[in-house]
Design an enzyme around this catalytic site. Structure first.
Site, mmCIF file in Angstrom:
data_model
loop_
_atom_site.group_PDB
_atom_site.id
_atom_site.type_symbol
_atom_site.label_atom_id
_atom_site.label_comp_id
_atom_site.label_asym_id
_atom_site.label_seq_id
_atom_site.Cartn_x
_atom_site.Cartn_y
_atom_site.Cartn_z
ATOM 1 N N GLN A 19 42.251 44.112 48.696
ATOM 2 C CA GLN A 19 42.099 45.135 49.732
ATOM 3 C C GLN A 19 40.734 45.816 49.822
ATOM 4 O OE1 GLN A 19 44.188 49.236 51.403
ATOM 5 N NE2 GLN A 19 45.316 48.105 49.892
ATOM 6 N N ARG A 49 38.893 30.123 48.125
ATOM 7 C CA ARG A 49 39.186 28.949 47.304
ATOM 8 C C ARG A 49 40.045 27.945 48.080
ATOM 9 N NH1 ARG A 49 40.013 30.340 41.223
ATOM 10 N NH2 ARG A 49 40.608 32.320 42.123
ATOM 11 N N LEU A 101 35.746 26.968 50.139
ATOM 12 C CA LEU A 101 34.639 26.454 49.336
ATOM 13 C C LEU A 101 34.935 26.689 47.864
ATOM 14 C CD1 LEU A 101 31.800 25.347 50.081
ATOM 15 C CD2 LEU A 101 30.933 27.675 49.885
ATOM 16 N N THR A 159 33.364 27.303 44.800
ATOM 17 C CA THR A 159 32.014 27.684 44.384
ATOM 18 C C THR A 159 31.793 27.490 42.891
ATOM 19 O OG1 THR A 159 32.814 29.946 44.275
ATOM 20 C CG2 THR A 159 31.650 29.307 46.267
ATOM 21 N N LYS A 160 32.768 26.841 42.227
ATOM 22 C CA LYS A 160 32.531 26.481 40.826
ATOM 23 C C LYS A 160 32.085 25.023 40.732
ATOM 24 C CE LYS A 160 35.182 29.867 38.303
ATOM 25 N NZ LYS A 160 36.431 30.172 37.623
ATOM 26 N N ASN A 206 34.148 41.573 45.534
ATOM 27 C CA ASN A 206 34.887 42.502 44.658
ATOM 28 C C ASN A 206 35.682 41.723 43.613
ATOM 29 O OD1 ASN A 206 36.819 41.742 46.699
ATOM 30 N ND2 ASN A 206 38.108 43.459 46.106
ATOM 31 N N PHE A 207 34.979 40.788 42.966
ATOM 32 C CA PHE A 207 35.601 40.061 41.853
ATOM 33 C C PHE A 207 35.668 40.959 40.621
ATOM 34 C CE2 PHE A 207 33.615 36.264 44.050
ATOM 35 C CZ PHE A 207 34.813 35.833 44.590
ATOM 36 N N GLU A 258 44.445 49.546 42.774
ATOM 37 C CA GLU A 258 44.591 50.860 43.422
ATOM 38 C C GLU A 258 45.061 51.991 42.493
ATOM 39 O OE1 GLU A 258 44.297 51.952 46.904
ATOM 40 O OE2 GLU A 258 44.575 53.785 45.770
ATOM 41 N N ASP A 315 41.443 51.603 47.041
ATOM 42 C CA ASP A 315 41.078 50.347 47.700
ATOM 43 C C ASP A 315 40.306 50.565 49.004
ATOM 44 O OD1 ASP A 315 42.113 48.736 45.746
ATOM 45 O OD2 ASP A 315 44.040 48.429 46.721
ATOM 46 N N GLY A 323 42.132 76.326 49.917
ATOM 47 C CA GLY A 323 41.245 77.352 50.461
ATOM 48 C C GLY A 323 41.975 78.587 50.936
ATOM 49 N N GLY A 324 41.536 79.103 52.065
ATOM 50 C CA GLY A 324 42.106 80.345 52.582
ATOM 51 C C GLY A 324 43.293 80.121 53.502
ATOM 52 N N GLN A 325 43.823 78.908 53.558
ATOM 53 C CA GLN A 325 44.962 78.690 54.457
ATOM 54 C C GLN A 325 46.150 78.057 53.740
ATOM 55 O OE1 GLN A 325 41.870 78.293 56.056
ATOM 56 N NE2 GLN A 325 41.365 76.470 54.898
ATOM 57 N N GLN A 359 46.968 80.086 58.584
ATOM 58 C CA GLN A 359 45.530 80.332 58.660
ATOM 59 C C GLN A 359 45.331 81.843 58.762
ATOM 60 O OE1 GLN A 359 43.828 78.676 62.147
ATOM 61 N NE2 GLN A 359 41.845 78.251 61.217
HETATM 62 N N1 COA Z 1 35.879 29.024 44.262
HETATM 63 C C1 COA Z 1 36.045 28.940 42.923
HETATM 64 N N2 COA Z 1 36.354 29.992 42.147
HETATM 65 C C2 COA Z 1 36.525 31.165 42.754
HETATM 66 C C3 COA Z 1 36.376 31.329 44.149
HETATM 67 C C4 COA Z 1 36.042 30.179 44.915
HETATM 68 N N3 COA Z 1 35.885 30.240 46.235
HETATM 69 N N4 COA Z 1 36.604 32.607 44.455
HETATM 70 C C5 COA Z 1 36.895 33.237 43.299
HETATM 71 N N5 COA Z 1 36.833 32.361 42.284
HETATM 72 C C6 COA Z 1 37.071 32.645 40.876
HETATM 73 C C7 COA Z 1 36.022 33.550 40.277
HETATM 74 O O1 COA Z 1 34.868 32.849 39.946
HETATM 75 C C8 COA Z 1 36.768 34.078 39.075
HETATM 76 O O2 COA Z 1 36.795 33.112 38.050
HETATM 77 P P1 COA Z 1 36.470 33.435 36.480
HETATM 78 O O3 COA Z 1 37.287 34.635 36.128
HETATM 79 O O4 COA Z 1 36.913 32.181 35.792
HETATM 80 O O5 COA Z 1 35.045 33.715 36.333
HETATM 81 C C9 COA Z 1 38.170 34.229 39.648
HETATM 82 O O6 COA Z 1 38.278 33.335 40.728
HETATM 83 C C10 COA Z 1 38.428 35.597 40.235
HETATM 84 O O7 COA Z 1 38.592 36.437 39.200
HETATM 85 P P2 COA Z 1 38.971 37.960 39.428
HETATM 86 O O8 COA Z 1 38.231 38.577 40.541
HETATM 87 O O9 COA Z 1 38.766 38.617 38.116
HETATM 88 O O10 COA Z 1 40.490 37.861 39.880
HETATM 89 P P3 COA Z 1 41.820 38.476 39.242
HETATM 90 O O11 COA Z 1 42.912 38.053 40.143
HETATM 91 O O12 COA Z 1 41.957 38.157 37.804
HETATM 92 O O13 COA Z 1 41.612 40.057 39.352
HETATM 93 C C11 COA Z 1 41.142 42.101 40.489
HETATM 94 C C12 COA Z 1 41.804 40.724 40.563
HETATM 95 C C13 COA Z 1 41.265 42.750 41.874
HETATM 96 C C14 COA Z 1 41.843 42.965 39.460
HETATM 97 C C15 COA Z 1 39.653 41.929 40.115
HETATM 98 O O14 COA Z 1 39.062 41.056 41.039
HETATM 99 C C16 COA Z 1 38.877 43.221 40.094
HETATM 100 O O15 COA Z 1 38.987 44.016 39.163
HETATM 101 N N6 COA Z 1 38.014 43.426 41.099
HETATM 102 C C17 COA Z 1 37.123 44.551 41.162
HETATM 103 C C18 COA Z 1 37.842 45.790 41.544
HETATM 104 C C19 COA Z 1 38.600 45.644 42.816
HETATM 105 O O16 COA Z 1 38.058 45.362 43.862
HETATM 106 N N7 COA Z 1 39.897 45.925 42.743
HETATM 107 C C20 COA Z 1 40.703 46.198 43.902
HETATM 108 C C21 COA Z 1 41.235 45.078 44.567
HETATM 109 S S1 COA Z 1 42.109 45.687 45.946
#
Ligand code: COA
Length: 416
Positions: free
Chosen positions: A17, A38, A72, A74-75, A96-97, A140, A169, A248-250, A273
């Protein structure tokens, strides 16, 4: 109509989110937002809390409108190569990983800055860099506890309480959007990109600013006169939970209306108020209170404020929440009915303003979402459906110069 962010390309490396709320807002305002997901699974919210089998869940559709979806991996080296090309041609990357995930993928801030020095790299994390909890993954409710919201929400005789509002979030996403727009303006001056980071803890705390005010007042004088604990209850050395007290004041409270015995939302919020005291007395038919020294000033009323609220509830007993507000509004009294999600979803004013919108979707038919809460005189943000997983993969890759054969090869190695 030209939208202000048209021509800004954003790599949307976000999920759940906090990040998606930010990039969705920027997409409404015209940015070309490409969500990188992914292959095979995509953003986890596509599958979470599904109400229609095989169709993206509302959790996803309501946070990812107006975007494109590129799958994609990306690994994989092939996926990294595509991402590098995209980075060279984009203005912003938002992610936001969990902590360190982007670095582990090989896309540290240094590397991104080397690939595209003009790019803005925007991140959400649970805690800010260098914080003693900066290794934690955060959702959250965790953020609401860490940012001071939970300890100050709820009733004094109950546990710390989580708000239904997404303070951790979506609120963090909104802070990030402000950071990104500021960095884009900065780039116009310097020609350089920069890193923008927002933590969920900081964003929650920013909204709890007045509670930090109260902590300091409490330490100085030992009590907080607008809290229900004053003057009959006890204060400790930390800001207490104040139930539904107005600040506050209300002073204000949630008051029962006709039908409360069976309808859990037959309530209004009523605010006293200071300068509206006379109209309040007139509205309630209690004109004798206007000049009564026990009622005349806010200080005089506070020790028996709950007795006053009880009297108002007596007046409300034969009025629905809507009837009550219709009377009180004529006296300029700040108040509102406690509205349910059902009432909001069907509210004609919210439909007319574009705050609640019905969006057609390829698989769902149509769904309701919250449109832009920000209104402009020269632009009406239109909400279009969230993309299906990988819906724009081919379009984006061709735009980057890949041929049909290249795309076939990428599919063969499951990189897209
Ligand atoms: N291709 C390949 N790998 C991908 C990818 C893609 N397109 N997109 C994501 N990934 C991988 C990442 O590289 C990562 O791998 P790694 O842990 O092996 O390095 C993994 O997917 C994502 O990990 P992560 O973000 O830690 O996911 P999670 O499900 O374990 O945790 C959260 C989820 C939300 C707790 C965590 O992302 C987080 O703390 N985020 C920051 C705070 C946040 O935004 N929280 C609120 C969310 S509403």
């Amino acid at each position: 109509m030209t939208k202000p962010l048209e021509g800004i390309r954003i790599i949307d490396f976000t999920h759940v989110q906090a990040g998606p709320a930010c990039t969705q807002l920027l997409a409404w305002f015209g940015a070309d937002v490409i969500k990188v997901e992914r292959p095979g699974s995509g953003d986890v919210t596509r599958n979470q809390l599904r109400d229609i089998p095989d169709a993206d869940a509302l959790y996803f559709t309501m946070l990812n409108s107006n975007k494109k979806s590129l799958t994609l991996d990306t690994k994989k080296p092939e996926g990294k190569e595509v991402l590098e090309k995209l980075i060279r041609e984009s203005d912003v990357l938002v992610e936001n990983f969990g902590p360190g995930a982007l670095d582990r993928m090989g896309f540290s801030w240094e590397r991104l800055n080397e690939l595209n020095p003009k790019m803005i790299v925007a991140s959400v994390k649970g805690f800010s860099d260098g914080h003693h909890y900066d290794d934690l993954k955060v959702y959250e409710n965790v953020a609401q506890c860490a940012g001071g919201a939970a300890s100050t929400t709820g009733f004094w005789d109950g546990p710390p309480t989580i708000s239904a509002a997404a303070l951790g979030d979506s609120n963090t996403g909104m802070h990030l959007a402000i950071g990104i727009l500021t960095a884009l303006l900065g780039r116009d001056k310097t020609g350089k990109g920069q890193k923008v980071a927002v933590s969920m803890q900081d964003s929650v705390l920013n909204l709890c600013r007045v509670k930090l005010r109260d902590q300091q007042r409490l330490e100085r004088v030992g009590y907080l006169e607008e809290y229900p604990q004053y003057p009959h209850g006890e204060f400790s050395d930390v800001v207490p939970r104040g139930g539904n007290a107005g600040g506050g004041g209300q002073p204000g409270w949630v008051l029962k209306c006709k039908g409360w015995e069976t309808d859990p939302n037959a309530y209004i919020y009523f605010t006293i108020q200071g300068h509206a005291w006379e109209p309040i007395c007139k509205a309630l038919g209690k004109t004798e209170w206007i000049d009564d020294p026990a009622y005349k000033t806010a200080e005089a009323r506070q020790p028996h404020i709950f007795e006053i609220f009880k009297t108002i509830e007596g007046w409300l007993a034969d009025k629905t929440k809507f009837e009550a507000v219709d009377i009180l509004r004529k006296f300029d009294i700040p108040c509102a009915p406690v509205l349910t999600m059902k009432e909001l979803a069907n509210d004609p004013s919210l439909r007319a303003s574009g705050t609640i919108v019905e969006v057609p979707h390829k698989k769902r038919g149509s769904y309701l979402t919250v449109g832009s809460p920000i209104k402009f005189s020269d632009m009406k943000p239109e909400v279009t459906a969230s993309p299906l997983l990988g819906e724009h993969t081919e379009e984006v890759l061709m735009g980057l110069g890949y041929s049909q054969q290249d795309i076939f090869n990428l599919r063969e190695v499951k990189a897209v």
